[in-house]
Design a protein around this motif. Structure first.
Motif, short mmCIF file in Angstrom:
data_model
loop_
_atom_site.label_atom_id
_atom_site.label_comp_id
_atom_site.label_asym_id
_atom_site.label_seq_id
_atom_site.Cartn_x
_atom_site.Cartn_y
_atom_site.Cartn_z
N GLY A 100 125.74 125.38 30.66
CA GLY A 100 124.94 126.51 31.13
C GLY A 100 124.86 126.56 32.64
N LEU A 101 124.59 125.40 33.26
CA LEU A 101 124.49 125.34 34.72
C LEU A 101 125.82 125.72 35.38
N LEU A 102 126.93 125.22 34.84
CA LEU A 102 128.23 125.53 35.42
C LEU A 102 128.52 127.03 35.37
N ARG A 103 127.91 127.70 34.40
CA ARG A 103 128.08 129.16 34.30
C ARG A 103 126.97 129.92 35.02
N GLY A 104 126.06 129.18 35.68
CA GLY A 104 125.01 129.82 36.47
C GLY A 104 123.79 130.21 35.69
N ILE A 105 123.56 129.57 34.53
CA ILE A 105 122.48 129.96 33.60
C ILE A 105 121.67 128.71 33.24
N ALA A 106 120.33 128.85 33.16
CA ALA A 106 119.50 127.68 32.82
C ALA A 106 118.16 128.12 32.27
N ALA A 107 117.51 127.19 31.57
CA ALA A 107 116.11 127.36 31.16
C ALA A 107 115.24 126.50 32.08
N HIS A 108 113.95 126.86 32.17
CA HIS A 108 113.01 126.06 32.98
C HIS A 108 111.65 126.12 32.29
N HIS A 109 111.21 124.97 31.77
CA HIS A 109 109.88 124.90 31.14
C HIS A 109 109.44 123.44 31.08
N ALA A 110 108.18 123.24 30.71
CA ALA A 110 107.60 121.89 30.74
C ALA A 110 108.22 120.97 29.69
#
Length: 925
Positions: free
Chosen positions: A348-358
Motif C-alpha cells: 500500500g505504501l509503495l503505491r502511495g496509500i495507507a491507513a492511520h488509526h490507533a
C-alpha cells in the motif's frame, strides 16, 4: 502613531525564522516578552507552536528552564525532534514515561502527566523553571485525562509564565478569564483566520461541485451553489423514475442490488474509494486524508484500493518509500511480519496509500506519518484520532459520512467536530488553498453540510474532578482547607459557578412572579393558598395510596398464582382470556409466577398477575389426564369440556366476572389520615367561595412556580462547591480504609498506605493501592503479575464480555489474585455507593491471557490468539496489543516504585523486562 513595544528578544527570534510572523503570533510573543502569560486559540495549522518555541528562546536567553508539555507521547517525540534540530541535542531533553533522555537539560519536552507528577513530588527539576508551554491545552475537556491539565495550571508556581496553546474554541474568553483568575496577568489571543483558505465541496457520484456559491465560507449569508442543488435534484428525479420500471424488467445484478431494465441501480451506491481518489488526483487535490469512522473501515479502504489498478507514486518515489520502510522496520522480527500484515501494508505504501488509526502497530503508524509528511504517501484513510494533535496536514480532507459512533450510538457530527476534521486541509507554506470534500448520499442535504461548514462552535468544557490519588496528594501537601480553595479555583468550578448565575436569575424571576400572584390574594398567607396546598396534599396522598394499592394487589396476585397446583380451577378476571381456566402446569418462579392454563374457550398459555385482579383466584379443582398435549386442538377441546362440567358441579357457582366489577377483595379507602384531610378541606373557609375554582387555578399556578423554584435551588446547591463536597466524601472513604487518619487535634494526616496511593497514577488508583498493601499480588511470578495488573486497566472494545471472562490457561496463583482483586473492587464499589461517589471501573480480564503469553514466550501470533481466547470477542490488532502492553508497562513501573515488599518490586521489574521486547520495544514513541 504609537511606538511598538521594545522586544529585542522577539526581534532576535524572528530573525532566525524562514518566514514572517503573523499578527496574532507577534501579539502573543510581545505579551510573553513583557512578562505576561498567554493563551493562544487559533485554527489547526495556523502556527500556534511558534509562540511555544519563543518561550523556549526566552528561557534559554535568560539562562532559565522551559518545560514543553504535550498530551501524547507521539507529539512529545515530534516536538523533541523539532527542537533538537533548532537548538542541538545537548540543550533538549525528553521525558515521556517510556523515554528519559537528557532530563536535566534546560529545555525538556514531556507529557503533561510527567509534569503533574513532578509537581506532586516537589521535584528538584522545578528549580529555575521560568516558562511552561501547554500544547493542545483544550485536551482538558478529555474525560479520561483532562484533569491533569487543570492540576498543572493550579499547582505551578506563580512566577512561572504559562503559555497555553489551544485549538479554536468558542468560549476562549471564558477559558482565558479563568486562567487570568488563577494565574494572574494573562493575555488572551484569539485568531480565527486560517493561514490557508479552505474551500468546501461536495462530490456527487464522480463529479465535484463547490458547496457554496463563491466557494469559501463567508458566514451565515453563504448560499449553497445552485448548480449543486440542480444536479442533486435531477439525480433524485432520475432515481425516482427508475423505481417505476415494470417489475418484469427488473432483476438483481451481480452486486445484489435491484436493477431496472436499463441497468440503473435503484439503491444508491456511492463511488468506490479508488474512484474518489482518482477524481481527486485528476483535479490536483492530493495528498488527501479520508476520514472513515472505524478502524476496520480504514483497513478495508486500503484493501479496496489495492484490488484496483490505483497507483499514486512513480519509480523514484517508490524507491524513497522503500528506504524509509526498511529503516523504520529493521528491528521487526522476520517471524512476525506475516502476523503483522507487513507485506500488504508495504505494498500500500509503495503505491502511495495507507491507513492511520490507533489499532496500527506504532512503528507502522509513525512510518505512515513520516511518508505522508514527506509527500510520498498521497492517500490516507484515517479515524478521527488523527485530527487531534498529530502534524499531518493534507491538501484535501474527505468526509465519507457525517455520522459517527460516539461510544453509545451513531450521532451526527457537530460543527466543532467538522471544523476539527476539515482543519487538516491546507498545508502552510505548500498549498495556496485547502479543500474539504463531503461525499453526497441521498440522506445528505447540501444545506445541512453548509450549516456545519459555516458554524464555528467548539465550546471547552472542563472534565476536572477529584480522584483518590489527587485527594491524597492534596491532603498531604496542603491540607483540606487549602485543597478546598484550590478546587474552588478549578475551571470546572468556575464554569459551574457561572452556570449558577443563570439559575439564580431564574429563581429571582420565579420569586417575583409568586409575589405578583400572592398580592392579588392579599399576601403569601392568603386562605386560598392554604386551601390549594391542602388540595395538593390530598391529591398526592391519593396517588400514593393508589400506587401502594396496585403494588399490594400485584403481590397478592403473585402469591395466589405461585400457590396454584395442577388441576386447580381458577377465574381469570381480566382481558380477552377472562373466565374459567384449569392449571396444567404450576408456576416455577415465585418472583414472577406464570402457570400454564387452559381456558373454557380452549386457549392454552401462561398467565401472569396482570391477567386477573384480587387474591381469591382458586374456585375448585378437577382431575387431569397424566399428560395433557395442550398444543393439539382435540385435547384442548376435551379438557375445556371437562372443565365446564367440573365447574358446574362446584357448590359455589364460578364464572366470568361482570365487566367493570371490581375484584371481590379490593380494599376500600380506609386511610384515616386521608379521610381527615378531606374533612379539613370541606371545613375550610375557601371551600364555599363562589369563585373558588377560578381562584384555585391561580393559586395552583403559584404552587407550580414554587415547586420549580425549589428544583432550581437544588441544582444551585449541587453546583456550588460541588468539587469540594466530592473531595470531602473521598476523604471520608479514605479515612475508613486507613489511607488518611485524624490526629488528636483534628487535623488530617496521610498514612504510609496513603503515601503508597499517592504514587499510583491510574484510573483504578485505589484498587491498585488496595491490592499492593493487602498482599493480593504478592508471590506472583513476573508473567502472572503482568496478567493481573492488566485486568485493572484493560477495557474490552464494544459489548464484549471481557470483564468476567474465564482466563484460559491461568495459573492457580493468577486465578487467586484475579478473584481477590475482583473482591477488593466489590468492596470499594459498595463503599463508593455508601459515600455517593462515582463508581470505580470494574476489572476486565480480556487482556490477561494475551499479556501473560507474551511475557512468557514473546510469541506474537500466540499472544494475539490468546487475546481472543480470553474473552475479548475477537483477537486484538497488533497495534492495540502493543498499546495495551505499553499501558501495562506504565502501571508495572508504578508498582515497581510503590510496592511495599522487595519481592513484588523485583517481580514488577522482571515483568517490565519480559514485556518490553519484540514489537513492543520497536519504535517505542
Amino acid at each position: 502613531m504609537t511606538k511598538p513595544p521594545d522586544t529585542p528578544q522577539l526581534d532576535d527570534f524572528a530573525a532566525g525564522l524562514p518566514f514572517s510572523l503573523d499578527p496574532f503570533q507577534i501579539r502573543a510573543c510581545q505579551a510573553l516578552e513583557n512578562g505576561h502569560g498567554v493563551l493562544v486559540c487559533a485554527p489547526t495549522g495556523a502556527g500556534k507552536t511558534v509562540v511555544g518555541e519563543f518561550a523556549v528562546h526566552l528561557a534559554l536567553a535568560a539562562g532559565r528552564k522551559c518545560f514543553y508539555t504535550t498530551p501524547i507521547k507521539a507529539l512529545s517525540n515530534q516536538k523533541h525532534n523539532d527542537l533538537v534540530q533548532r537548538y542541538g541535542a545537548e540543550r533538549i531533553g525528553l521525558l515521556t514515561g517510556d523515554q528519559n533522555l537528557n532530563g536535566d537539560a534546560p529545555i525538556v519536552v514531556m507529557t503533561t502527566e510527567v509534569l503533574r507528577n513532578m509537581l506532586y513530588a516537589n521535584s528538584d527539576a522545578l528549580q529555575g523553571l521560568s516558562h511552561v508551554v501547554m500544547d493542545e491545552v483544550h485536551f482538558l475537556a478529555d474525560r479520561m485525562r483532562g484533569a491533569v491539565w487543570e492540576e498543572v495550571i493550579l499547582h505551578l508556581s506563580e512566577d512561572v509564565r504559562l503559555v497555553s496553546l489551544s485549538a479554536t474554541v468558542s468560549n476562549a474568553e471564558e477559558f482565558g478569564g479563568w486562567i487570568q483568575t488563577v494565574r494572574g496577568d494573562t493575555t488572551v489571543v484569539v485568531d480565527e483566520h486560517r493561514p490557508v483558505p479552505l474551500w468546501q465541496h461536495m462530490m456527487v457520484g464522480k463529479r465535484l461541485f463547490d458547496l457554496f456559491e463563491g466557494a469559501e465560507v463567508t458566514g451565515d449569508r453563504s448560499l449553497v451553489d445552485p448548480e449543486l442543488i440542480r444536479h442533486i435534484s435531477h439525480r433524485r428525479e432520475a432515481d425516482r423514475l427508475s423505481d417505476w420500471q415494470p417489475r418484469g424488467r427488473q432483476g438483481r445484478g451481480r452486486d445484489g442490488h435491484r436493477h431496472s431494465g436499463g441497468g440503473r441501480p435503484t439503491i444508491y451506491r456511492p463511488p468506490s474509494r479508488p474512484d474518489v481518489i482518482g477524481v481527486l488526483d485528476h483535479e490536483g487535490l492530493l495528498p488527501a486524508i479520508t476520514f472513515v469512522f472505524s478502524r476496520a473501515g480504514c483497513d478495508a479502504a486500503v484493501k479496496q484500493c489495492l484490488r484496483s489498478s490505483l497507483r499514486l507514486t512513480d519509480d523514484a518515489e517508490r524507491a524513497r518509500i522503500a528506504e524509509v520502510i526498511d529503516r523504520r522496520c529493521a528491528e521487526l522480527d522476520d517471524a512476525d511480519l506475516v502476523v503483522l500484515g507487513y507485506y500488504e501494508w508495504r505494498e500500500g505504501l509503495l503505491r502511495g496509500i495507507a491507513a492511520h488509526h490507533a489499532g496500527l502497530l506504532p512503528v507502522f503508524r509513525h512510518t505512515v506519518e513520516e511518508l505522508f509528511t514527506a509527500g510520498l504517501v498521497k492517500a490516507v484513510f484515517a479515524t478521527e484520532t488523527l485530527a487531534l494533535g498529530i502534524n499531518m496536514p493534507a491538501r484535501t480532507v474527505v468526509l465519507e459520512r457525517l455520522v459517527k459512533f460516539n461510544g453509545e450510538q451513531h450521532a451526527p457530527l457537530t460543527p466543532g467536530e467538522y471544523t476539527q476534521l476539515t482543519g487538516r486541509a491546507g498545508r502552510r507554506g505548500i498549498d495556496v488553498e485547502g479543500h474539504a470534500v463531503v461525499l453526497w448520499h441521498p440522506d445528505v442535504e447540501p444545506a445541512d453540510v453548509a450549516g456545519l461548514a459555516s458554524t464555528r462552535t467548539f465550546p471547552l468544557r472542563s472534565s476536572f474532578a477529584p480522584s483518590y490519588n489527587m485527594t491524597i496528594n492534596l491532603t498531604n501537601h496542603m491540607g483540606p482547607k487549602q485543597a478546598h480553595r484550590l478546587l474552588e479555583r478549578s475551571f470546572a468550578q468556575y464554569q459551574a459557578d457561572r452556570s449558577v448565575v443563570g439559575l439564580v436569575r431564574g429563581v429571582t424571576r420565579g420569586e417575583k412572579m409568586m409575589d405578583e400572584i400572592a398580592a392579588r390574594f392579599g399576601g403569601r398567607d392568603a386562605p386560598i393558598l392554604a386551601y390549594a396546598r391542602l388540595r395538593a396534599t390530598i391529591a398526592d396522598r391519593e396517588r400514593a395510596q393508589s400506587r401502594a394499592s396496585r403494588v399490594q394487589r400485584r403481590q397478592a396476585a403473585n402469591d395466589a398464582l405461585a400457590a396454584l397446583r395442577r388441576g386447580d380451577i381458577i377465574t381469570i378476571g381480566q382481558g380477552r382470556r377472562g373466565g374459567l381456566a384449569v392449571v396444567l402446569e404450576p408456576a416455577g418462579d415465585r418472583d414472577d409466577p406464570r402457570p400454564l392454563v387452559l381456558t373454557e374457550d380452549r386457549w392454552a398459555g401462561r398467565i401472569s398477575s396482570t391477567d386477573f385482579s384480587g387474591s381469591s383466584l382458586r374456585v375448585g379443582s378437577m382431575t387431569l389426564p397424566k399428560r395433557v398435549e395442550h398444543r393439539q386442538p382435540r385435547v384442548r377441546r376435551d379438557v375445556a369440556s371437562a372443565l365446564r362440567s367440573a365447574a358446574a358441579a362446584l357448590p359455589v357457582p364460578a364464572g366470568r366476572p361482570k365487566r367493570g366489577q371490581p375484584g371481590q377483595d379490593r380494599e376500600h379507602d380506609v386511610d384515616p389520615e386521608l379521610a381527615g384531610l378531606r374533612e379539613q378541606l370541606k371545613a375550610h373557609p375557601a371551600h364555599h367561595l363562589a369563585d373558588r375554582d377560578e381562584r384555585v387555578r391561580e393559586a395552583e399556578r403559584f404552587l407550580r412556580i414554587e415547586r420549580d423554584n425549589a428544583d432550581i435551588q437544588k441544582k444551585v446547591n449541587a453546583a456550588t462547591n460541588s468539587l469540594a463536597r466530592t473531595f470531602d466524601r473521598i476523604v471520608l472513604l479514605l479515612i475508613g480504609r486507613g489511607y488518611i487518619e485524624r490526629t488528636s487535634n483534628g487535623d488530617l494526616k496521610v498514612t504510609d498506605d496513603g503515601r503508597l496511593l499517592s504514587r499510583i497514577y491510574s484510573e483504578s488508583d485505589l484498587l491498585v493501592a488496595e491490592c499492593l498493601r493487602s498482599g493480593t499480588w504478592d508471590g506472583l511470578d513476573p508473567a502472572d503479575l503482568a496478567g493481573v495488573v492488566s485486568a485493572v486497566l484493560f477495557e474490552s472494545r464494544g459489548d464484549t464480555p471481557g470483564a468476567s471472562a474465564v482466563v484460559e490457561g491461568a495459573t492457580p496463583g493468577m486465578r487467586r489474585a484475579l478473584a481477590q482483586t475482583r473482591r477488593s473492587w466489590s468492596e470499594i464499589r459498595a463503599e463508593e455507593q455508601q459515600h455517593r461517589l462515582p463508581a470505580s471501573r470494574e476489572p476486565d480480564s480480556g487482556f490477561v491471557a494475551a499479556v501473560h503469553r507474551w511475557a512468557t514466550t514473546g510469541d506474537l501470533s500466540a499472544s494475539l490468539a490468546a487475546s481472543d481466547a480470553s474473552g475479548s470477542g475477537s483477537p486484538l490488532s497488533a497495534g492495540d496489543f502493543v498499546r495495551w502492553c505499553r499501558q501495562v508497562l506504565d502501571l508495572l513501573d508504578q508498582v515497581r516504585n510503590a510496592a511495599p515488599t522487595p519481592a513484588s518490586r523485583t517481580s514488577a521489574k522482571r515483568a517490565i523486562e519480559a514485556i518490553r521486547r519484540g514489537v513492543v520495544a520497536v519504535d517505542a514513541g
